[in-house]
Write a protein that holds these residues in place. Structure first.
Motif, PDB file in Angstrom:
ATOM      1  N   ARG A  15      -6.916   6.799  -3.771  1.00  0.00           N
ATOM      2  CA  ARG A  15      -7.365   6.023  -2.584  1.00  0.00           C
ATOM      3  C   ARG A  15      -7.763   4.741  -2.997  1.00  0.00           C
ATOM      4  NH1 ARG A  15     -11.217   8.661   1.631  1.00  0.00           N
ATOM      5  NH2 ARG A  15     -12.730   9.339   0.143  1.00  0.00           N
ATOM      6  N   GLY A  71      -3.050   4.376   0.353  1.00  0.00           N
ATOM      7  CA  GLY A  71      -4.058   4.166   1.594  1.00  0.00           C
ATOM      8  C   GLY A  71      -3.895   5.132   2.597  1.00  0.00           C
ATOM      9  N   GLY A  72      -2.923   6.114   2.275  1.00  0.00           N
ATOM     10  CA  GLY A  72      -3.060   7.402   3.119  1.00  0.00           C
ATOM     11  C   GLY A  72      -2.242   8.408   2.793  1.00  0.00           C
ATOM     12  N   ALA A 101     -10.521  10.058   5.226  1.00  0.00           N
ATOM     13  CA  ALA A 101      -9.132   9.374   4.496  1.00  0.00           C
ATOM     14  C   ALA A 101      -8.284   9.226   5.885  1.00  0.00           C
ATOM     15  CB  ALA A 101      -8.543  10.349   3.577  1.00  0.00           C
ATOM     16  N   THR A 160      -4.008  12.308  -2.630  1.00  0.00           N
ATOM     17  CA  THR A 160      -4.296  10.898  -1.891  1.00  0.00           C
ATOM     18  C   THR A 160      -5.400  10.643  -2.017  1.00  0.00           C
ATOM     19  OG1 THR A 160      -2.576  11.767  -0.358  1.00  0.00           O
ATOM     20  CG2 THR A 160      -4.172   9.933   0.527  1.00  0.00           C
ATOM     21  N   VAL A 161      -6.447  11.236  -1.935  1.00  0.00           N
ATOM     22  CA  VAL A 161      -8.075  11.245  -1.965  1.00  0.00           C
ATOM     23  C   VAL A 161      -8.354  10.465  -3.370  1.00  0.00           C
ATOM     24  CG1 VAL A 161     -10.500  11.902  -1.869  1.00  0.00           C
ATOM     25  CG2 VAL A 161      -8.708  12.207   0.045  1.00  0.00           C
ATOM     26  N   THR A 194       0.945  -1.085   0.096  1.00  0.00           N
ATOM     27  CA  THR A 194       0.053   0.217  -0.059  1.00  0.00           C
ATOM     28  C   THR A 194       0.748   1.437   0.019  1.00  0.00           C
ATOM     29  OG1 THR A 194      -1.869  -0.998   1.303  1.00  0.00           O
ATOM     30  CG2 THR A 194      -1.642   1.252   1.508  1.00  0.00           C
TER      31      THR A 194
END
Length: 363
Positions: free
Chosen positions: A172, A177-178, A205, A168-169, A149
């Motif tokens: 995802r 993952g973050g 998130a 990131t979003v 990830t």
């Protein structure tokens, strides 16, 4: 089997492991750095052969200063500016971790540092994720399956936190993952990126924050109270809020909160010594925190700079604190419980991979 397998570096390599804190640009093979430097015309490397270059990275990282430690990344980042370079480094990262017995890995990097050759942020992430998927496929074919990830990092001293949070979003559901922030802590508190953390929370998130490594309890307090992080990157300075008393260790408000809320600590023993966060492995608070039942996890941080692997980190802890297989299993399950993947996926890896793997070693 009539009893536990002897705890050696070789046997620890056979154990299923999970790492939450591993930097992509801190885990390159020295030979790869040399080859990519030749391919992209980078001529600033401090050595011309792989063995000497590997030693240089280790020596430069052993300064006892986080700022000096971070300077070593100038060279690795410089050779990770092209699609080919990003894919190769990510592919080899997955393979190297899998060869060491890692079954789940969260690998982080800062996309904003890989734009010098004209790639966009989205392209940087796409090529890196492609490399991870290639590495997973090759590792599985070799009999060492791994799930990787990716975490996207914003640099604390820059002003692109919100932009990287949105990135990131956006990715995802495609392997990211973050979110994370990294870099020198002193003078760059996590609240500088408060808009990024507010956005991430609004989008449900995951994010972790480098806090409590080179800077003390205020950094941890801000990361928790104002930013609302899910995990603490390093977090060794939580011991600043733990004092000795006649009745045993006494936890302050922050330490109590971290333990009560099961906030995972992404501890990196070798790196913490190198950067001066702790004076020595023998004085590392890992064992104190483990005995107090904090959610401690074992991590590599930067495998190149620390000349380490997950197996070596675990072996050092065994040699220093006399841990057994059940301890290593607990630390590994701590990590999987804290992973930035869906709950059913975490349970599956724990129940189908980690527990059976340690059951064999425990005899």
């Amino acid at each position: 089997m009539t009893g536990p397998t002897p705890l050696t570096l070789a046997s620890i390599r056979q154990a299923p492991k999970a790492v939450l804190h591993d930097h992509l640009d801190g885990g390159l093979r020295p030979a790869t750095v040399l080859e990519l430097a030749r391919d992209c015309g980078y001529d600033q490397l401090p050595a011309a052969d792989a063995d000497t270059l590997g030693r240089w990275f280790r020596d430069a990282a052993n300064s006892g200063s986080l700022e000096r430690y971070l300077e070593t990344f100038d060279h690795t980042v410089a050779v990770m500016q092209t699609p080919e370079g990003l894919r190769r480094v990510a592919r080899e990262c997955a393979i190297d971790l899998a060869d060491d017995g890692v079954v789940y890995a969260e690998v982080r990097f800062a996309p904003e540092q890989h734009l010098e050759a004209g790639l966009s942020l989205d392209e940087v992430v796409e090529h890196t994720l492609e490399g991870f998927r290639e590495g997973e496929r090759l590792a599985a074919e070799a009999g060492h399956p791994i799930r990787v990830t990716c975490l996207l990092t914003a640099m604390r001293h820059a002003a692109r936190g919100r932009e990287i949070a949105e990135l990131t979003v956006r990715f995802r559901d495609r392997g990211v993952g973050g979110f994370d922030i990294a870099g020198a802590e002193a003078g760059y508190p996590p609240t500088r990126h408060l808009d990024a953390f507010e956005y991430l929370r609004s989008q449900h998130a995951h994010f972790t924050i480098h806090a409590g490594e080179a800077f003390g309890l205020p950094s941890i307090h801000e990361a928790l109270a104002f930013c609302g992080c899910d995990r603490l990157g390093h977090g060794v300075r939580i011991t600043d809020d733990i004092t000795d008393s006649a009745d045993g260790p006494k936890l302050g408000l922050v330490a109590n909160y971290v333990r009560d809320m099961r906030i995972p600590l992404e501890l990196c023993p070798s790196s913490n010594v190198q950067t001066g966060a702790v004076p020595s492995l023998e004085k590392h608070p890992f064992d104190v925190l483990a005995r107090l039942r904090f959610r401690v996890t074992v991590n590599t941080d930067n495998r190149l700079m620390s000349d380490t692997t997950m197996s070596r980190e675990m072996h050092k802890l065994v040699a220093t604190f006399d841990y057994g297989w059940s301890d290593l299993e607990r630390f590994t399950i701590n990590a999987m419980k804290s992973a930035f993947i869906p709950f059913p996926d975490r349970l599956r890896i724990i129940d189908e991979v980690i527990k059976p793997g340690y059951a064999v070693l425990l005899g």
